[in-house]
Motif scaffolding. Structure first.
Motif, mmCIF file in Angstrom:
data_model
loop_
_atom_site.group_PDB
_atom_site.id
_atom_site.type_symbol
_atom_site.label_atom_id
_atom_site.label_comp_id
_atom_site.label_asym_id
_atom_site.label_seq_id
_atom_site.Cartn_x
_atom_site.Cartn_y
_atom_site.Cartn_z
ATOM 1 N N PRO A 120 -21.182 -6.062 10.759
ATOM 2 C CA PRO A 120 -20.294 -5.468 9.758
ATOM 3 C C PRO A 120 -18.921 -6.126 9.769
ATOM 4 O O PRO A 120 -18.430 -6.564 10.819
ATOM 5 N N ALA A 121 -18.302 -6.189 8.622
ATOM 6 C CA ALA A 121 -16.946 -6.735 8.522
ATOM 7 C C ALA A 121 -15.953 -5.720 9.082
ATOM 8 O O ALA A 121 -16.207 -4.514 9.104
ATOM 9 N N ALA A 122 -14.812 -6.217 9.556
ATOM 10 C CA ALA A 122 -13.756 -5.331 10.062
ATOM 11 C C ALA A 122 -13.060 -4.680 8.873
ATOM 12 O O ALA A 122 -12.388 -5.355 8.085
ATOM 13 N N ARG A 123 -13.243 -3.378 8.727
ATOM 14 C CA ARG A 123 -12.656 -2.673 7.584
ATOM 15 C C ARG A 123 -11.738 -1.533 8.013
ATOM 16 O O ARG A 123 -10.993 -1.004 7.193
ATOM 17 N N LEU A 124 -11.796 -1.151 9.262
ATOM 18 C CA LEU A 124 -10.903 -0.135 9.806
ATOM 19 C C LEU A 124 -10.219 -0.715 11.042
ATOM 20 O O LEU A 124 -10.861 -1.370 11.856
ATOM 21 N N HIS A 125 -8.946 -0.463 11.175
ATOM 22 C CA HIS A 125 -8.192 -1.104 12.254
ATOM 23 C C HIS A 125 -8.513 -0.492 13.621
ATOM 24 O O HIS A 125 -8.991 0.649 13.704
ATOM 25 N N PRO A 126 -8.252 -1.236 14.697
ATOM 26 C CA PRO A 126 -8.449 -0.698 16.046
ATOM 27 C C PRO A 126 -7.608 0.557 16.255
ATOM 28 O O PRO A 126 -6.525 0.698 15.685
ATOM 29 N N GLN A 127 -8.108 1.451 17.087
ATOM 30 C CA GLN A 127 -7.423 2.721 17.326
ATOM 31 C C GLN A 127 -6.991 2.824 18.784
ATOM 32 O O GLN A 127 -7.603 2.250 19.682
ATOM 33 N N LEU A 160 2.610 4.983 13.371
ATOM 34 C CA LEU A 160 2.667 4.032 14.478
ATOM 35 C C LEU A 160 1.340 3.332 14.756
ATOM 36 O O LEU A 160 1.321 2.244 15.342
ATOM 37 N N ASP A 161 0.217 3.913 14.326
ATOM 38 C CA ASP A 161 -1.072 3.264 14.567
ATOM 39 C C ASP A 161 -1.289 2.050 13.672
ATOM 40 O O ASP A 161 -2.234 1.281 13.886
ATOM 41 N N THR A 162 -0.418 1.853 12.668
ATOM 42 C CA THR A 162 -0.561 0.687 11.786
ATOM 43 C C THR A 162 0.627 -0.268 11.902
ATOM 44 O O THR A 162 0.829 -1.109 11.027
ATOM 45 N N VAL A 163 1.409 -0.138 12.961
ATOM 46 C CA VAL A 163 2.518 -1.058 13.214
ATOM 47 C C VAL A 163 1.980 -2.272 13.968
ATOM 48 O O VAL A 163 1.255 -2.124 14.951
ATOM 49 N N ASP A 164 2.336 -3.464 13.505
ATOM 50 C CA ASP A 164 1.766 -4.665 14.114
ATOM 51 C C ASP A 164 2.178 -4.813 15.578
ATOM 52 O O ASP A 164 1.359 -5.153 16.421
ATOM 53 N N SER A 179 -3.740 8.502 2.016
ATOM 54 C CA SER A 179 -2.912 8.915 3.150
ATOM 55 C C SER A 179 -2.265 7.732 3.857
ATOM 56 O O SER A 179 -1.484 7.918 4.792
ATOM 57 N N GLY A 180 -2.604 6.507 3.426
ATOM 58 C CA GLY A 180 -2.061 5.324 4.082
ATOM 59 C C GLY A 180 -2.883 4.851 5.256
ATOM 60 O O GLY A 180 -2.409 4.052 6.068
ATOM 61 N N SER A 181 -4.123 5.323 5.373
ATOM 62 C CA SER A 181 -4.988 4.958 6.500
ATOM 63 C C SER A 181 -6.002 3.886 6.136
ATOM 64 O O SER A 181 -6.931 3.632 6.898
ATOM 65 N N GLY A 182 -5.851 3.273 4.972
ATOM 66 C CA GLY A 182 -6.802 2.258 4.528
ATOM 67 C C GLY A 182 -6.676 0.957 5.287
ATOM 68 O O GLY A 182 -5.893 0.825 6.226
ATOM 69 N N ASN A 183 -7.448 -0.034 4.855
ATOM 70 C CA ASN A 183 -7.532 -1.309 5.558
ATOM 71 C C ASN A 183 -6.246 -2.112 5.388
ATOM 72 O O ASN A 183 -5.903 -2.549 4.294
ATOM 73 N N LEU A 184 -5.525 -2.300 6.493
ATOM 74 C CA LEU A 184 -4.295 -3.084 6.491
ATOM 75 C C LEU A 184 -4.411 -4.308 7.387
ATOM 76 O O LEU A 184 -3.399 -4.920 7.732
ATOM 77 N N GLN A 202 0.831 -1.204 0.000
ATOM 78 C CA GLN A 202 0.000 0.000 0.000
ATOM 79 C C GLN A 202 0.865 1.253 0.000
ATOM 80 O O GLN A 202 0.590 2.213 -0.729
ATOM 81 N N ARG A 203 1.930 1.253 0.770
ATOM 82 C CA ARG A 203 2.802 2.427 0.827
ATOM 83 C C ARG A 203 3.476 2.667 -0.527
ATOM 84 O O ARG A 203 3.633 3.812 -0.951
ATOM 85 N N ASP A 204 3.864 1.611 -1.190
ATOM 86 C CA ASP A 204 4.436 1.765 -2.531
ATOM 87 C C ASP A 204 3.394 2.302 -3.510
ATOM 88 O O ASP A 204 3.714 3.119 -4.384
ATOM 89 N N ARG A 205 2.146 1.876 -3.354
ATOM 90 C CA ARG A 205 1.086 2.288 -4.266
ATOM 91 C C ARG A 205 0.736 3.769 -4.093
ATOM 92 O O ARG A 205 0.460 4.478 -5.068
ATOM 93 N N ILE A 206 0.728 4.259 -2.859
ATOM 94 C CA ILE A 206 0.308 5.639 -2.619
ATOM 95 C C ILE A 206 1.446 6.648 -2.784
ATOM 96 O O ILE A 206 1.184 7.851 -2.882
#
Length: 276
Positions: free
Chosen positions: A154-161, A106-110, A203-208, A13-17
């Protein structure tokens, strides 16, 4: 432990955006401005800095600072003249930097606790850590219309915050001294659902998430309808973003220390006593 995010999807995703990131960088720009302002208030110089999750390498380090940059995406790393690596698997030796900054990743780091621990280890004694990312409460409108469009399950489409208080606890857990975590809201008014989705993805905030359910055309139509129903008198829909900012220092003997328990010379009862 079951991963929360897909590392492969995140890198792709980061390469794509990367080529069009400048059209969707307002969130990171707000974070960078806030971190740069805090950094400017620190009356000391920094010789070696790390830009952790560097995107296009636009963070404005103070003059004379040698900056290393790292990003999980190959394209961003190349654009910034840095190296490709995940934030929770850094290729740097301990005590390599006296400043580490991170804006928007950091909010999308495993393994966020692991990433913070590595950032702490990468700092020299009395080194400064500054970070900002999207926290709990962000994308409230998008979350609401997703629930409407997909019904009771609903399906999980946005990550936990991450909540501000939890973020502060993670700083303490990672071993930072003088930890501070705070939040600031940012509201954006959208004229179309397509633009909202474009900003989230661009912005890189999509579903990861590690497990992703496909989004059907029917669901997209219901999402658009739910968005339309929320238009205000000016024909726009407000989306909310919560920016969490972290400040911490690598421990050093020169830093202020809490008073030793039991060392007080006056009792609380005496301090609160009402004079006659």
């Amino acid at each position: 432990m079951q991963p929360i995010f897909s590392r492969t999807r995140r890198r792709r995703q980061r390469d794509r955006i990367a080529p069009g990131f400048g059209d969707h960088d307002f969130l990171r720009a707000a974070m960078v401005d806030g971190l740069a302002e805090r950094l400017a208030s620190v009356k000391r110089s920094f010789a070696d800095a790390l830009d952790l999750g560097c995107f296009d390498g636009s963070f404005p380090f103070p003059p004379g600072t040698r900056a290393a940059r790292v990003d999980a995406g190959h394209r961003f790393a190349n654009m910034a003249g840095g190296v490709q690596a995940d934030e929770d698997a850094l290729p740097f030796a301990d005590a390599s930097f006296d400043l580490v900054v991170s804006a928007g990743v950091l909010d999308t780091v495993d393994d966020l606790p692991g990433a913070l621990a590595l950032a702490r280890r990468a700092l020299r004694p009395d080194g400064l850590f500054l970070a900002a990312f999207l926290g709990a409460g962000s994308l409230a409108t998008l979350r609401a219309i997703l629930r409407e469009a997909e019904g009771e399950r609903p399906a999980a489409r946005l990550h936990p915050q991450i909540e501000v208080r939890a973020a502060g606890d993670l700083l303490v857990r990672a071993g930072f001294a003088l930890p501070v975590a705070d939040g600031e809201p940012l509201s954006v008014r959208y004229a179309s659902f397509a633009r909202l989705l474009s900003d989230v993805r661009g912005s890189g905030s999509g579903n990861l998430l590690a497990e992703v359910a496909p989004l059907s055309r029917e669901t997209l139509a219901r999402l658009a309808a739910a968005f339309e129903a929320r238009r205000d008198a000016d024909g726009r829909v407000t989306e909310r973003f919560e920016i969490v900012t972290l400040t911490g220092w690598a421990p050093d003997a020169s830093q202020p220390q809490p008073a030793r328990r039991g060392s007080a010379t006056a009792s609380l009862a005496a301090a609160l006593r009402v004079p006659e």
